[in-house]
Write a protein that holds these residues in place. Structure first.
Motif, PDB file in Angstrom:
ATOM      1  N   PHE A 116      38.447  33.590  34.137  1.00 14.15           N
ATOM      2  CA  PHE A 116      39.416  32.778  34.590  1.00 14.15           C
ATOM      3  C   PHE A 116      39.566  33.135  36.086  1.00 14.15           C
ATOM      4  O   PHE A 116      39.704  34.484  36.612  1.00 14.15           O
ATOM      5  N   GLN A 117      39.288  32.155  37.217  1.00 16.41           N
ATOM      6  CA  GLN A 117      39.109  32.556  38.505  1.00 16.41           C
ATOM      7  C   GLN A 117      40.232  33.058  39.380  1.00 16.41           C
ATOM      8  O   GLN A 117      41.501  32.672  38.692  1.00 16.41           O
ATOM      9  N   VAL A 118      40.217  33.825  40.177  1.00 14.64           N
ATOM     10  CA  VAL A 118      41.311  34.347  40.834  1.00 14.64           C
ATOM     11  C   VAL A 118      42.077  33.068  41.623  1.00 14.64           C
ATOM     12  O   VAL A 118      43.320  33.384  41.571  1.00 14.64           O
ATOM     13  N   ASP A 119      41.400  32.126  42.145  1.00 12.00           N
ATOM     14  CA  ASP A 119      42.192  31.153  42.690  1.00 12.00           C
ATOM     15  C   ASP A 119      43.099  30.533  41.510  1.00 12.00           C
ATOM     16  O   ASP A 119      44.262  30.195  41.960  1.00 12.00           O
ATOM     17  N   ALA A 173      52.436  41.757  41.943  1.00 14.94           N
ATOM     18  CA  ALA A 173      50.966  41.313  41.444  1.00 14.94           C
ATOM     19  C   ALA A 173      50.524  40.140  42.396  1.00 14.94           C
ATOM     20  O   ALA A 173      49.169  40.041  42.507  1.00 14.94           O
ATOM     21  N   ARG A 174      51.283  39.218  42.491  1.00 14.67           N
ATOM     22  CA  ARG A 174      50.897  37.997  43.564  1.00 14.67           C
ATOM     23  C   ARG A 174      50.486  38.424  44.834  1.00 14.67           C
ATOM     24  O   ARG A 174      49.507  38.085  45.268  1.00 14.67           O
ATOM     25  N   ALA A 175      51.159  39.493  45.479  1.00 10.37           N
ATOM     26  CA  ALA A 175      50.835  39.817  46.747  1.00 10.37           C
ATOM     27  C   ALA A 175      49.343  40.577  46.643  1.00 10.37           C
ATOM     28  O   ALA A 175      48.386  40.525  47.444  1.00 10.37           O
ATOM     29  N   LEU A 176      49.018  41.219  45.467  1.00 14.11           N
ATOM     30  CA  LEU A 176      47.725  41.884  45.128  1.00 14.11           C
ATOM     31  C   LEU A 176      46.612  40.803  45.112  1.00 14.11           C
ATOM     32  O   LEU A 176      45.530  40.776  45.813  1.00 14.11           O
ATOM     33  N   PHE A 177      46.893  39.757  44.370  1.00 13.31           N
ATOM     34  CA  PHE A 177      46.016  38.824  44.044  1.00 13.31           C
ATOM     35  C   PHE A 177      45.733  37.933  45.322  1.00 13.31           C
ATOM     36  O   PHE A 177      44.549  37.385  45.743  1.00 13.31           O
ATOM     37  N   SER A 178      46.775  37.672  46.263  1.00 12.55           N
ATOM     38  CA  SER A 178      46.754  37.095  47.430  1.00 12.55           C
ATOM     39  C   SER A 178      45.739  37.635  48.492  1.00 12.55           C
ATOM     40  O   SER A 178      44.778  37.391  49.172  1.00 12.55           O
ATOM     41  N   HIS A 188      43.422  39.933  47.215  1.00 15.38           N
ATOM     42  CA  HIS A 188      42.016  39.767  46.957  1.00 15.38           C
ATOM     43  C   HIS A 188      41.577  38.376  47.170  1.00 15.38           C
ATOM     44  O   HIS A 188      40.271  38.498  47.702  1.00 15.38           O
ATOM     45  N   LYS A 189      42.305  37.238  47.136  1.00 10.46           N
ATOM     46  CA  LYS A 189      41.640  36.141  47.450  1.00 10.46           C
ATOM     47  C   LYS A 189      41.229  36.091  48.921  1.00 10.46           C
ATOM     48  O   LYS A 189      40.427  35.228  49.039  1.00 10.46           O
ATOM     49  N   SER A 190      41.908  36.607  49.723  1.00  9.54           N
ATOM     50  CA  SER A 190      41.959  36.353  51.104  1.00  9.54           C
ATOM     51  C   SER A 190      40.614  37.017  51.647  1.00  9.54           C
ATOM     52  O   SER A 190      40.180  36.930  52.752  1.00  9.54           O
ATOM     53  N   VAL A 223      40.009  42.111  40.327  1.00 10.95           N
ATOM     54  CA  VAL A 223      40.980  42.636  41.180  1.00 10.95           C
ATOM     55  C   VAL A 223      40.605  43.937  41.518  1.00 10.95           C
ATOM     56  O   VAL A 223      41.384  44.645  42.301  1.00 10.95           O
ATOM     57  N   LEU A 224      40.104  44.708  40.382  1.00  9.72           N
ATOM     58  CA  LEU A 224      39.874  46.039  40.475  1.00  9.72           C
ATOM     59  C   LEU A 224      39.066  46.526  41.691  1.00  9.72           C
ATOM     60  O   LEU A 224      39.300  47.512  42.319  1.00  9.72           O
TER      61      LEU A 224
END
Ligand code: NAD
Length: 296
Positions: free
Chosen positions: A240-243, A269-274, A276-278, A289-290
């Motif tokens: 399941f992609q980060v995107d 959680a959204r801030a962390l994935f954002s 990580h995506k950036s 995300v680890l």
């Protein structure tokens, strides 16, 4: 056995279509990716040249597309909107994770043309799609749910009727926000344990059997090598992609805004994935995300 048109054969749609074929249905498939079509043909599906060919004369049309704009393009706005070719007696099942407003809009547009469209997003990851053990969260009428259930049973183990059109997508947004919180929290705890000298496999086993136990620890460990056949042990590929998780958290934030529901943990959680995506990790599995914790 039914004739089923299946659009979108990615990480999830590919194995879902394969399970329908395995159950004896005639599955007519289409995807933009040649590789996905070749894989589906090897699984007993009939490859079509366009989405319209897959949908025409099918008793069920199932879609498993990335996001709301793809669903709108395929059914409503594309060169050949599928709503113009699907027969009135067919049931359309959209299993993509999209916003509830688009799902309701599509259901209303379908009804205007005498068609039935339900939202039926899934949970359970690629492992669940391959094993045919997905959870389906269905938004639609009682009759539509009853009609969809035997088909969904071929791809899933737990089939829920969440409510009317759009309700499946609301349930899915709630679930994935919780999943994001659980995955980031699990990474946080495992990283702290490892930095303090613990073996991640031993720590995972302890927490699985203790009050911190959760889905990420049980079936989707984010530390490479702890579990076999999970994306973390495959360089975070597949899964399941980060995107997609970032998209889903955006859907959850939209829902919280509309309903004035406080979501401080989901926002975090959204801030962390954002973040990580950036850093260029959008195409990796979301358990990567680890790395965000380890890189810092
Ligand atoms: P994916 O990117 O692997 O697959 C999407 C597929 O759709 C691709 O093969 C792409 O070529 C195809 N596609 C896009 N536009 C198309 C079009 N116009 N016509 C035909 N095919 C088209 O994504 P996925 O991981 O399979 O996820 C699909 C949906 O399921 C998403 O909404 C995602 O949020 C949701 N979901 C994914 C998982 C997971 O673990 N991967 C779990 C639950 C839900």
């Amino acid at each position: 056995m039914a004739t089923i048109g299946f659009i979108g054969l990615g990480n999830m749609g590919g194995p879902m279509a394969a399970n329908l074929a395995k159950a004896g249905h005639q599955v007519k498939v289409f995807d933009l990716s040649e590789a996905a079509l070749t894989a589906a043909a090897e699984q007993g599906c009939n490859v079509m040249g366009t989405a319209a060919e897959a949908a025409r004369d099918s008793e069920f049309v199932i879609s498993m597309l990335p996001a709301g704009q793809h669903v709108e393009a395929v059914y409503l706005n594309g060169d050949t909107p599928l709503f113009e070719v699907i027969s009135n007696s067919a049931l359309i099942i959209d299993s993509s994770t999209i916003d509830a407003a688009t799902a309701k809009k599509a259901a209303a547009a379908a009804a205007e043309r005498g068609l039935s469209f339900i939202d039926a997003p899934v949970s359970g990851g690629v492992g669940g799609a391959v094993a045919g053990t997905l959870a389906f969260m269905v938004g639609g009428s009682e009759q539509e749910f009853a009609r969809a259930k035997p088909v969904l049973d071929c791809m899933g183990k737990n089939i829920f009727h969440a409510g009317d059109h759009g309700a499946g997508q609301i349930a899915k947004a709630c679930n994935n926000m919780l999943l994001a919180v659980l995955m980031t929290g699990t990474c946080e705890a495992l990283n702290m344990g490892m930095k303090n000298g613990l073996d991640p496999a031993v720590l995972s086993e302890i927490m699985k059997q203790s009050s911190g136990g959760n889905w990420a620890l049980n079936v989707y460990n984010p530390v490479p090598g702890v579990m076999e056949n999970v994306p973390s042990s495959n360089d975070y590929q597949g899964g399941f992609q980060v995107d997609l998780m970032y998209k889903d958290l955006g859907l959850a934030m939209g829902l919280s805004q509309l309903s004035e529901s406080p979501v401080p943990m989901g926002s975090q959680a959204r801030a962390l994935f954002s973040l990580h995506k950036s850093k260029g990790n959008g195409g990796m599995d979301f358990s990567s995300v680890l790395k965000l914790y380890q890189d810092q």
